[in-house]
Design a protein around this motif. Sequence first.
Motif, mmCIF file in Angstrom:
data_model
loop_
_atom_site.group_PDB
_atom_site.id
_atom_site.type_symbol
_atom_site.label_atom_id
_atom_site.label_comp_id
_atom_site.label_asym_id
_atom_site.label_seq_id
_atom_site.Cartn_x
_atom_site.Cartn_y
_atom_site.Cartn_z
ATOM 1 N N CYS A 85 0.838 -1.204 0.000
ATOM 2 C CA CYS A 85 0.000 0.000 0.000
ATOM 3 C C CYS A 85 0.875 1.258 0.000
ATOM 4 C CB CYS A 85 -0.945 -0.018 1.196
ATOM 5 S SG CYS A 85 -2.144 -1.380 1.145
ATOM 6 N N SER A 86 2.184 1.074 0.107
ATOM 7 C CA SER A 86 3.188 2.139 -0.052
ATOM 8 C C SER A 86 4.167 1.674 -1.136
ATOM 9 C CB SER A 86 3.931 2.383 1.264
ATOM 10 O OG SER A 86 3.056 2.841 2.257
ATOM 11 N N PRO A 87 3.698 1.633 -2.396
ATOM 12 C CA PRO A 87 4.515 1.065 -3.479
ATOM 13 C C PRO A 87 5.728 1.918 -3.814
ATOM 14 C CG PRO A 87 2.618 2.167 -4.389
ATOM 15 C CD PRO A 87 2.442 2.196 -2.895
ATOM 16 N N ASN A 88 6.715 1.265 -4.433
ATOM 17 C CA ASN A 88 7.875 2.012 -4.908
ATOM 18 C C ASN A 88 8.104 1.814 -6.411
ATOM 19 O OD1 ASN A 88 8.870 -0.603 -4.859
ATOM 20 N ND2 ASN A 88 10.501 -0.184 -3.381
ATOM 21 N N VAL A 89 7.250 0.991 -7.072
ATOM 22 C CA VAL A 89 7.321 0.806 -8.513
ATOM 23 C C VAL A 89 5.913 0.841 -9.118
ATOM 24 C CG1 VAL A 89 9.470 -0.540 -8.462
ATOM 25 C CG2 VAL A 89 7.286 -1.738 -8.411
ATOM 26 N N PHE A 90 5.856 1.095 -10.421
ATOM 27 C CA PHE A 90 4.602 1.066 -11.173
ATOM 28 C C PHE A 90 4.916 0.538 -12.559
ATOM 29 C CE2 PHE A 90 6.517 5.077 -12.239
ATOM 30 C CZ PHE A 90 6.161 5.341 -13.557
ATOM 31 N N ASP A 91 3.864 0.050 -13.236
ATOM 32 C CA ASP A 91 4.084 -0.420 -14.600
ATOM 33 C C ASP A 91 3.298 0.434 -15.575
ATOM 34 O OD1 ASP A 91 1.590 -2.540 -15.502
ATOM 35 O OD2 ASP A 91 1.837 -2.129 -13.366
ATOM 36 N N LYS A 92 3.940 0.713 -16.691
ATOM 37 C CA LYS A 92 3.341 1.504 -17.761
ATOM 38 C C LYS A 92 3.920 0.987 -19.070
ATOM 39 C CE LYS A 92 2.382 5.922 -17.045
ATOM 40 N NZ LYS A 92 2.436 7.382 -16.936
ATOM 41 N N LYS A 93 3.042 0.697 -20.017
ATOM 42 C CA LYS A 93 3.463 0.191 -21.332
ATOM 43 C C LYS A 93 4.362 -1.035 -21.196
ATOM 44 C CE LYS A 93 2.912 4.537 -23.760
ATOM 45 N NZ LYS A 93 3.504 5.545 -24.617
ATOM 46 N N ARG A 94 3.972 -1.941 -20.303
ATOM 47 C CA ARG A 94 4.673 -3.207 -20.068
ATOM 48 C C ARG A 94 6.112 -3.023 -19.597
ATOM 49 N NH1 ARG A 94 3.882 -7.481 -24.514
ATOM 50 N NH2 ARG A 94 4.522 -8.777 -22.795
ATOM 51 N N LYS A 95 6.348 -1.920 -18.895
ATOM 52 C CA LYS A 95 7.659 -1.669 -18.299
ATOM 53 C C LYS A 95 7.463 -1.276 -16.849
ATOM 54 C CE LYS A 95 9.951 -0.431 -22.525
ATOM 55 N NZ LYS A 95 9.370 0.269 -23.614
ATOM 56 N N VAL A 96 8.405 -1.677 -15.992
ATOM 57 C CA VAL A 96 8.352 -1.365 -14.570
ATOM 58 C C VAL A 96 9.343 -0.236 -14.281
ATOM 59 C CG1 VAL A 96 8.693 -2.271 -12.236
ATOM 60 C CG2 VAL A 96 7.687 -3.735 -14.005
ATOM 61 N N PHE A 97 8.838 0.839 -13.656
ATOM 62 C CA PHE A 97 9.624 2.028 -13.351
ATOM 63 C C PHE A 97 9.645 2.284 -11.850
ATOM 64 C CE2 PHE A 97 7.911 2.695 -17.608
ATOM 65 C CZ PHE A 97 9.004 3.180 -18.317
#
Length: 172
Positions: A85-97
Motif C-alpha cells: 500500500c506504499s509502493p515504490n514501482v509502477f508499470d506503464k506500457k509493459r515496463k516497470v519504473f
Amino acid sequence: MLINIFKFSNMMKKTIVKKIGKKGKGVFAQKDFKKGELILAIKGKVVSSAKADSMQHYYRNHICVVGDDEWALMGIPERYINHSCSPNVFDKKRKVFAMKNIKKGEELAFDYSINGPDGEDWKMKCHCKSKNCRINLNGEFFSLPNKLQKKYLPYLDEWFRKRYNDRIKKLG
C-alpha cells in the motif's frame, strides 16, 4: 533454489528474486534506482480477458492488465513483485519504473490496484504492514479513496487513461 537465484541475478543484474518467509518470494533491487528509472520490461505473453478468465488459479495470480482487454502472463522476475500500500514501482506500457528513489537491497512493490479496470473483482487481505496499509484490497482503481486516486494519476497507463478519460478528468 540458490542456483535459480544466481541465474536470475546474473540475467537481470538490476534485480534479484529471493525467498522471503511466509510471503513466498520477492524482487529486490541489485542497485540504486532513481525516481522514474526503468527497472525491467514485462515480457510475458499477452492474452485477452476471456483467455485470462479461463486460466488456472496459479496463472490468474501471475498476470497483469497491460491494455484494454489485454493481460500479460508475467515472467520472472516481475511475477514475484509483491503488493504494498506504499509502493515504490509502477508499470506503464509493459515496463516497470521506480516510483521514487529505491536503494540497493530494497524490495520492489506495486500497488496492485493501479490500472485496475472496472469489474476487476479480485479481493485480498493485505499483509504489507506499511503505515498506509488498506488491509482489504480490491482490484478496481476507482474503489481506492479519492485522495489516493489523485496521487496515482501520474502512474496510470495510457490505455487506462483513454478508457476512463471522463472519470479521470473529474479527479482533477
